[in-house]
Design an enzyme around this catalytic site. Structure first.
Site, short mmCIF file in Angstrom:
data_model
loop_
_atom_site.label_atom_id
_atom_site.label_comp_id
_atom_site.label_asym_id
_atom_site.label_seq_id
_atom_site.Cartn_x
_atom_site.Cartn_y
_atom_site.Cartn_z
N ASP A 46 0.86 -1.20 0.00
CA ASP A 46 0.00 0.00 0.00
C ASP A 46 0.89 1.24 0.00
O ASP A 46 0.77 2.14 -0.82
CB ASP A 46 -0.90 0.00 1.24
CG ASP A 46 -1.80 -1.21 1.26
OD1 ASP A 46 -1.68 -2.02 2.20
OD2 ASP A 46 -2.58 -1.38 0.32
N GLU A 271 2.09 -6.47 -5.45
CA GLU A 271 1.75 -5.59 -6.58
C GLU A 271 2.94 -4.80 -7.08
O GLU A 271 3.29 -4.86 -8.25
CB GLU A 271 0.61 -4.65 -6.17
CG GLU A 271 0.23 -3.66 -7.24
CD GLU A 271 -1.14 -3.01 -7.02
OE1 GLU A 271 -2.00 -3.61 -6.34
OE2 GLU A 271 -1.34 -1.90 -7.53
O1 TRH Z 1 4.85 -6.00 0.52
P1 TRH Z 1 3.84 -6.54 -0.42
O2 TRH Z 1 3.39 -7.91 -0.20
O3 TRH Z 1 2.57 -5.57 -0.43
C1 TRH Z 1 1.25 -6.09 -0.50
C2 TRH Z 1 0.80 -6.02 -1.95
O4 TRH Z 1 0.96 -4.71 -2.45
C3 TRH Z 1 -0.66 -6.42 -2.03
O5 TRH Z 1 -1.14 -6.19 -3.36
C4 TRH Z 1 -1.48 -5.58 -1.07
O6 TRH Z 1 -2.82 -6.04 -1.10
C5 TRH Z 1 -0.92 -5.74 0.32
O7 TRH Z 1 0.43 -5.28 0.32
C6 TRH Z 1 -1.72 -4.93 1.30
O8 TRH Z 1 4.44 -6.48 -1.91
P2 TRH Z 1 4.68 -5.30 -2.92
O9 TRH Z 1 3.39 -4.83 -3.50
O10 TRH Z 1 5.73 -5.74 -3.84
O11 TRH Z 1 5.25 -4.10 -2.04
C7 TRH Z 1 6.56 -4.20 -1.52
C8 TRH Z 1 7.22 -2.84 -1.63
O12 TRH Z 1 8.43 -2.82 -0.87
C9 TRH Z 1 7.64 -2.53 -3.06
O13 TRH Z 1 7.45 -1.15 -3.30
C10 TRH Z 1 9.11 -2.86 -3.07
C11 TRH Z 1 9.52 -2.42 -1.71
N1 TRH Z 1 10.73 -3.01 -1.15
C12 TRH Z 1 11.77 -2.16 -0.83
O14 TRH Z 1 11.69 -0.96 -1.06
N2 TRH Z 1 12.89 -2.68 -0.27
C13 TRH Z 1 13.03 -4.01 -0.01
O15 TRH Z 1 14.08 -4.43 0.52
C14 TRH Z 1 11.94 -4.89 -0.37
C15 TRH Z 1 12.08 -6.36 -0.13
C16 TRH Z 1 10.79 -4.36 -0.94
#
Ligand code: TRH
Length: 372
Positions: A46, A271
């Site tokens: 989010d 996402e």
């Molecule tokens: O963390 P998520 O599982 O977030 C989830 C999804 O968005 C899902 O659709 C939603 O319904 C739920 O949240 C509430 O996965 P996502 O979407 O990849 O978000 C992770 C974010 O973290 C992404 O912007 C990448 C960032 N990130 C970093 O900046 N540094 C890191 O070391 C890692 C591992 C991720």
């Protein structure tokens, strides 16, 4: 989510006819003030999505953006020291907070009642930014108005195809040069709790080719520590047979994007990282956000139908591997790994295909400016 469940979910919003096509807006919009509301459900997506959007609207479109978020902590992790966007804690009753010209309600988080009331005095362009889905009903629902007299809310759906809002993609994003195939296979691992992971790690341990796996902070690192049967703190390295595991600290979003570009294969989830892996133009494996009654498999198949359409002979093996990684069937790593070169080629064409519909921030600016 099918069309009917879309209406079930928004049943209280009566959806009227498709709005008239907007006149062609000028992108050099006057300074637009925008409030984005984000409620952090769990994980990082989010905040990750809202932060990316806020930054683009401010940095690329000159909008004055306030990001109202109920838990600002993830922003400090994702974008340490940023000054582009005004990040405000979503606390209190918002009395005295004047609404702005564009209000973005992320993932149907429900606006503060006091703020919603104040909007009625000077109705803004009000958008509900939806979760990303490849399901075929999305294009038909994107942009639909939902009258909330005297206000009107519009549904804004990200997507992979024409007729949707497109995907977040920074103007200055440059695809990193593809890594050479000399030396170990470089893999990044970012996943939810995944019962398939121990078997995959064991297969990689016994793999014919050395594998260097960059393990993301949080759940991935904890699952690897369990498999190792030893602590696996950030910065640690552990080698078992052909597998070298490298424990990462939490990276900034920009550093994480860079990691995806340095690897031959990326395991991503949810996402935002899912989309970033596609812009990185590398083979990837996606673990969808787990949902009740395997509803996430619907979203998985909707995406795979699009993504594997032009994949040729490897189509079934790739679909099977994605399904297995999402808990549906056995993992066949050798068959999937043999297809990495053809998947790498396919990834180039795929990123161009999904870039063809404009990026989400620009599409949102056009949509809003045409209604200001
Ligand atoms: O963390 P998520 O599982 O977030 C989830 C999804 O968005 C899902 O659709 C939603 O319904 C739920 O949240 C509430 O996965 P996502 O979407 O990849 O978000 C992770 C974010 O973290 C992404 O912007 C990448 C960032 N990130 C970093 O900046 N540094 C890191 O070391 C890692 C591992 C991720």
């Amino acid at each position: 989510m099918t069309n009917s469940s879309f209406h079930r979910k928004y049943g209280e919003d009566t959806i009227s006819a498709v709005p008239p096509a907007p006149t062609s807006p000028s992108l050099t919009s006057p300074l637009v003030s925008c409030d984005i509301f984000c409620a952090v459900i769990d994980n990082l997506g989010d905040a990750g999505v809202c932060w990316r959007l806020a930054r683009q609207l401010a940095a690329e479109h000159g909008w004055a953006v306030r990001l109202w978020i109920d838990d600002p902590a993830p922003i400090a992790l994702l974008a340490p020291g940023q000054t582009v966007v005004e990040v405000r804690p979503w606390i209190g009753d918002f009395s005295g907070v004047d609404p702005v010209s564009v209000v973005i309600e992320a993932f149907a988080c429900d606006l503060p009642p006091c703020y919603l009331e104040a909007m009625k005095a000077r109705p803004p362009v009000w958008l509900n930014l939806e979760y990303l889905s490849a399901e075929d009903w999305v294009a038909g629902c994107h942009g639909l108005p939902s009258p909330q007299p005297p206000l009107e809310k519009f549904f804004f759906f990200p997507g992979f195809v024409a007729g949707t809002g497109g995907l977040l993609h920074e103007r200055d994003y440059a695809v990193p040069p593809a890594p050479t195939f000399h030396g170990p296979l470089e893999i990044s691992l970012f996943c939810y709790a995944n019962p398939q992971l121990p078997a995959l790690l064991a297969t990689w341990r016994d793999n014919w080719q050395p594998i260097s796996c960059h393990v993301a902070d949080g759940l991935p690192r904890r699952q690897v520590a369990d498999w190792l049967g030893a602590p696996f703190p950030a910065g640690a390295t552990a080698t078992r047979g052909s597998l070298t595991l490298r424990a990462l600290p939490f990276l900034s979003q920009t550093e994480y994007d860079g990691l995806l570009g340095r690897c031959h294969l990326n395991f991503v989830r949810g996402e935002d990282s899912f989309v970033r892996a596609q812009w990185a133009e590398r083979p990837f494996v996606w673990q969808a956000y787990p949902q009740e009654a395997d509803a996430h498999l619907l979203k998985l198949d909707a995406f795979l139908n699009l993504y594997t359409e032009k994949l040729g002979t490897g189509r079934t093996a790739v679909r099977d591997f994605f399904h297995a990684w999402n808990g549906d069937g056995p993992l066949d790593w050798p068959k999937f790994a043999a297809l990495l070169p053809s998947q790498a080629k396919h990834a180039l064409g795929w990123s161009r295909q999904i870039a063809a519909y404009g990026d989400l921030a620009t599409n949102l600016v056009k949509f809003s400016v045409a209604r200001l």
